[in-house]
Design an enzyme around this catalytic site. Structure first.
Site, PDB file in Angstrom:
ATOM      1  N   ASP A  10       0.856  -1.192   0.000  1.00  0.00           N
ATOM      2  CA  ASP A  10       0.000   0.000   0.000  1.00  0.00           C
ATOM      3  C   ASP A  10       0.894   1.244   0.000  1.00  0.00           C
ATOM      4  OD1 ASP A  10       0.901  -0.606   2.611  1.00  0.00           O
ATOM      5  OD2 ASP A  10      -0.781   0.419   3.577  1.00  0.00           O
ATOM      6  N   HIS A 239       8.999  -0.653   8.991  1.00  0.00           N
ATOM      7  CA  HIS A 239       8.406  -1.977   9.224  1.00  0.00           C
ATOM      8  C   HIS A 239       8.419  -2.835   7.954  1.00  0.00           C
ATOM      9  CE1 HIS A 239       6.880  -0.017  12.855  1.00  0.00           C
ATOM     10  NE2 HIS A 239       6.413   0.943  12.076  1.00  0.00           N
TER      11      HIS A 239
HETATM   12  O1  RIB Z   1       2.323  -0.719  10.972  1.00  0.00           O
HETATM   13  C1  RIB Z   1       3.216  -0.778   9.913  1.00  0.00           C
HETATM   14  C2  RIB Z   1       2.539  -0.480   8.600  1.00  0.00           C
HETATM   15  O2  RIB Z   1       2.004   0.801   8.639  1.00  0.00           O
HETATM   16  C3  RIB Z   1       3.495  -0.544   7.428  1.00  0.00           C
HETATM   17  O3  RIB Z   1       3.051  -1.476   6.485  1.00  0.00           O
HETATM   18  C4  RIB Z   1       3.609   0.856   6.889  1.00  0.00           C
HETATM   19  O4  RIB Z   1       3.272   0.954   5.542  1.00  0.00           O
HETATM   20  C5  RIB Z   1       2.744   1.685   7.812  1.00  0.00           C
HETATM   21  O5  RIB Z   1       1.942   2.628   7.289  1.00  0.00           O
HETATM   22 CA    CA Z   2       2.736  -0.864   4.179  1.00  0.00          CA
END
Ligand code: RIB
Ligand code: CA
Length: 321
Positions: A10, A239
């Site tokens: 995303d 992340h």
């Molecule tokens: O919590 C981590 C997620 O939220 C990741 O996939 C990153 O895109 C963030 O927006």
């Molecule tokens: Ca993401």
């Protein structure tokens, strides 16, 4: 021999960084990039995925899957809820897909085409993965492994006190995925929060003249600003990029096999991930390999190594993004 992978994402700044590394990684054959709504609405996620691939122009152009909204809609406007995580600063432009294929169709088609050989990196809400499971009940046994960025075991959430963003966006989908027979690895906030990137990370990026360097130098400052404004932090977490690294270097993480489930209806706990850590867990299904430990110093070096290798392969910018 490169391993086949589909990345479901995303984009999203962190997603974009992970994609930059993955598309030029000789260890992986990226057969498809499937967009999902989350950080940005579904149509923006699709456009961003397309635009990133067009701009980066990797040696092999993957198929692109189009995102559609989850059945119950997205609960938040991700741009604000999870720290203004979009790519507007890159000003990427691209023409609309002429014949868009839904993301879940690409997932099931590609996994059917290479049974037991395709890894799926899930870097956003699990909407598409759940739909792939519903569309093809054999998807869970045909996919090689799902490696999922999401969840929180013992640490607070990052979108609500209880929930991590990706799971919160579509907890019903996450519940389906957790309960599926697929081999699953979860990379939760408990480990990704342990690797902090300070502003000096911007000086370690590939140079402005490089395609990847130019892109990251445009989009990453917004993430630092957002972490400061919304979370009071001077450092950021990556992340999705760390989840990509978990796929490349599982040896840099420590895992526990846990039975996990997702809260879908809680008034203040929607999207919480619950693990049965009692000595005799009641849930025999829903087994996941969960990353519970990380070699933070080694991961940081690995990220820089793979980022620089990707930048070299991508080459210099012809015109700035
Ligand atoms: O919590 C981590 C997620 O939220 C990741 O996939 C990153 O895109 C963030 O927006
Ligand atoms: Ca993401």
């Amino acid at each position: 021999m490169p391993r086949k992978v589909i990345v479901d994402l995303d984009p999203g700044i962190d997603d974009a960084l992970a994609l930059c590394m993955l598309l030029f990684d000789p260890d992986w054959d990226v057969v498809a990039v499937t967009a999902v709504g989350g950080n940005v609405p579904p149509h923006v996620a699709t456009r961003n995925a397309q635009a990133l691939i067009a701009y980066l122009d990797p040696p092999r152009i993957p198929r692109i899957g189009a995102a559609t909204a989850p059945e119950r809609g997205l609960p938040v406007d991700g741009r604000f809820a999870n720290s203004v995580d979009d790519l507007r600063d890159a000003s990427l432009t691209v023409a609309e897909l002429r014949t868009p294929h839904p993301s879940e169709k690409l997932l099931t088609d590609e996994v059917r085409a290479a049974p037991h050989a395709v890894t799926v990196l899930a870097l956003g809400p699990l909407t598409n993965i759940a739909r792939a499971i519903q569309r093809d009940p054999e998807f869970p046994v045909l996919v090689h492994r799902l490696i999922i960025a999401g969840g929180a075991i013992q640490v607070p959430g990052n979108i609500t006190p209880a929930a991590e963003f990706n799971i919160y966006c579509d907890p019903h989908a996450a519940k389906i995925v957790f309960a599926s027979k697929a081999a699953k690895t979860l990379v939760p906030l408990d480990v990704t929060n342990r690797v902090n990137f300070s502003l000096s990370f911007l000086n370690e990026l590939p140079p402005e003249t490089n395609k990847i360097g130019a892109l990251l130098r445009k989009i990453l400052p917004a993430k630092f600003r957002a972490y400061r404004q919304h979370l009071g932090l001077e450092t950021i977490h990556l992340h999705d990029s760390l989840t990509y690294l978990a796929a490349c270097r599982p040896d840099l993480f420590r895992y526990e096999e846990l039975a996990g489930d997702v809260e879908t209806v809680g008034e203040i706990t929607r999207g919480a991930t619950i693990f049965d850590r009692r000595p005799v867990p009641a849930w025999q299904e829903n087994r996941l390999e969960v990353a519970v430990g990380i070699d933070a110093a080694a991961i940081r070096l690995e990220l820089l190594k793979r980022l620089n290798a990707a930048a070299q392969a991508a080459g210099n910018v012809e015109s700035p993004p």
